[in-house]
Design an enzyme around this catalytic site. Sequence first.
Site, PDB file in Angstrom:
ATOM      1  N   VAL A   5       0.876  -1.163   0.000  1.00  0.00           N
ATOM      2  CA  VAL A   5       0.000   0.000   0.000  1.00  0.00           C
ATOM      3  C   VAL A   5       0.914   1.213   0.000  1.00  0.00           C
ATOM      4  O   VAL A   5       2.009   1.179   0.567  1.00  0.00           O
ATOM      5  CB  VAL A   5      -0.930   0.001   1.236  1.00  0.00           C
ATOM      6  CG1 VAL A   5      -1.517   1.378   1.502  1.00  0.00           C
ATOM      7  CG2 VAL A   5      -2.047  -1.018   1.052  1.00  0.00           C
ATOM      8  N   CYS A   6       0.468   2.290  -0.665  1.00  0.00           N
ATOM      9  CA  CYS A   6       1.188   3.564  -0.605  1.00  0.00           C
ATOM     10  C   CYS A   6       2.599   3.387  -1.188  1.00  0.00           C
ATOM     11  O   CYS A   6       2.779   2.617  -2.125  1.00  0.00           O
ATOM     12  CB  CYS A   6       1.200   4.031   0.853  1.00  0.00           C
ATOM     13  SG  CYS A   6       1.513   5.787   1.115  1.00  0.00           S
ATOM     14  N   THR A   7       3.589   4.083  -0.651  1.00  0.00           N
ATOM     15  CA  THR A   7       4.943   4.002  -1.188  1.00  0.00           C
ATOM     16  C   THR A   7       5.604   2.657  -0.885  1.00  0.00           C
ATOM     17  O   THR A   7       6.773   2.467  -1.231  1.00  0.00           O
ATOM     18  CB  THR A   7       5.817   5.142  -0.643  1.00  0.00           C
ATOM     19  OG1 THR A   7       5.823   5.074   0.786  1.00  0.00           O
ATOM     20  CG2 THR A   7       5.284   6.500  -1.059  1.00  0.00           C
ATOM     21  N   ALA A  34      -3.084   2.223  -3.705  1.00  0.00           N
ATOM     22  CA  ALA A  34      -2.659   3.623  -3.770  1.00  0.00           C
ATOM     23  C   ALA A  34      -2.327   4.113  -2.353  1.00  0.00           C
ATOM     24  O   ALA A  34      -2.047   3.308  -1.469  1.00  0.00           O
ATOM     25  CB  ALA A  34      -3.755   4.446  -4.441  1.00  0.00           C
TER      26      ALA A  34
END
Lengths: 296, 296
Positions: free
Chosen positions: B172-174, B222
Amino acid sequence: MTNTRRQFLRGAAQLGAIAPFLTVGALAQRAAAADVESARFGSTAEEAYQIAYKAHEDLMTLPDLRMHGEEKIAMVVYPKMTMLDLVGPQFFFSAMMGSSVYLVSKDETLSPVMGDTGFAIVPTISMADCPNDLDILFVGGGTSGTVDFMNDQTSMDFVADRGARARHITSVCTGSMILGQAGLINGKKATSHWAVRHLLPNFGAEAVDARVVRDGNVMTGAGVSAGLDFALALLAQIRGEAYAKSVQLAAEYAPDPMFNAGTLSSADPKMGDAMHKMYATAIFAMDEASRRQKRE
Amino acid sequence: MTNTRRQFLRGAAQLGAIAPFLTVGALAQRAAAADVESARFGSTAEEAYQIAYKAHEDLMTLPDLRMHGEEKIAMVVYPKMTMLDLVGPQFFFSAMMGSSVYLVSKDETLSPVMGDTGFAIVPTISMADCPNDLDILFVGGGTSGTVDFMNDQTSMDFVADRGARARHITSVCTGSMILGQAGLINGKKATSHWAVRHLLPNFGAEAVDARVVRDGNVMTGAGVSAGLDFALALLAQIRGEAYAKSVQLAAEYAPDPMFNAGTLSSADPKMGDAMHKMYATAIFAMDEASRRQKRE
């Protein structure tokens, strides 16, 4: 990607239509686009730092963006609570520049507190040491852990005392049962996790089937994931719409669940009924606690 | 509410139309309705327990509900990560009955790990002791903490090793920057936090502007809050749609943010640009790390 390859691809992209193979051309265009995007953020660490610094200044000049504050925010952490109830809002609260976010535990040794999904969070202050006058008092929910909390005098005294003085009295999920037990939502409209929303009248509150309910200085959120909608609404109220939207963007909060099954009315009825009854022991115990408190 | 008052109100509700004042009548109806709802969950603790037990059995008979499994799930915990990236999916994973969810830290003493929003989570296993063959490897994101992780050989060796064997490689995310650095998304479609999505091609991945992207055994989400949509999708894939929906209901995941400002395209352009540049140092450092890794 090596610098050499980047240079090659950038060159290929400049050649454009005469690139020998379409795939090479497409790859090159994509890499070149990434390079253009990257260039916006500096070509040295120092440049990147200056760009970030200037962006901070730019944000401060946006109209209605209250960039800094000094809010004191207490979030209660207790055994067997649902940690996501707390961690969702904590992301938003921690983004309120200048604010102080306290994770408050009854235990003065500040030992890690184990939640009901099997991991522990470290509290940052004891109930005894928590500031008296808070901008936000926040209480999350759970099942048997929430019942235990409702039946613990020291914990309830803390919530009642800080709640009576707080600028905003808030909860997510079954945290509103705790607010109710502390006498903080009597006569107010409120919400809770769908499984126990019907118990709110036991505390003199009016149950509202909504994601976030605000009544005066009381703001309550529905179950677990509603903490994000709750925190966004509270942030907008305290720091203004522009600030709230900036944190929403940081969180990339544009939710899009693949199913529409998050409420009792949207769930399959057989599933919803069984899921509701799975909570029977907690529902019964919260109901009992609320009646006992009223008798005392 | 005292039992006496409940009895009075129930009586008043039965009187119905002849209640002397409308408000008393309305209150009584509401209290009576709450009592009827409460009665579904037992009138003694033992009854409530039996109702919950039976509901569990009922759920097991629902078609396509894979109630139990033995999945091994490792979620990496590292300093200065964004804890919400992890805690959202952890709610869903922990609800997979029979599964084992490990919070994996590099530090063998399993000291609490401080995230980037100012609180610490206690890991449950070290990288050295983490099972080799995982059903799910999960990596969340952050800013400078994620850069530090990407530049740490031991950490990256762990992710590369477990990722190469895992049934599902996820982020998730970076966190997708970490998967990229470990060589796990080369040739795959993937997503990331909007601020660094353009860097995915540096790792040989195709950047997709979507909330959740699945490509073979790689599933990426994202930014931050996308962890909930990601986990719901992964749960549906592993345990089936019915099970995923039951956890969605438990989480009351029917999101409804008061603003539509969670993506760069929906945000005010000036705000979006400034917010993007606020991340310049992290973007630059992730870009650098990805180029260095490719050179080696």
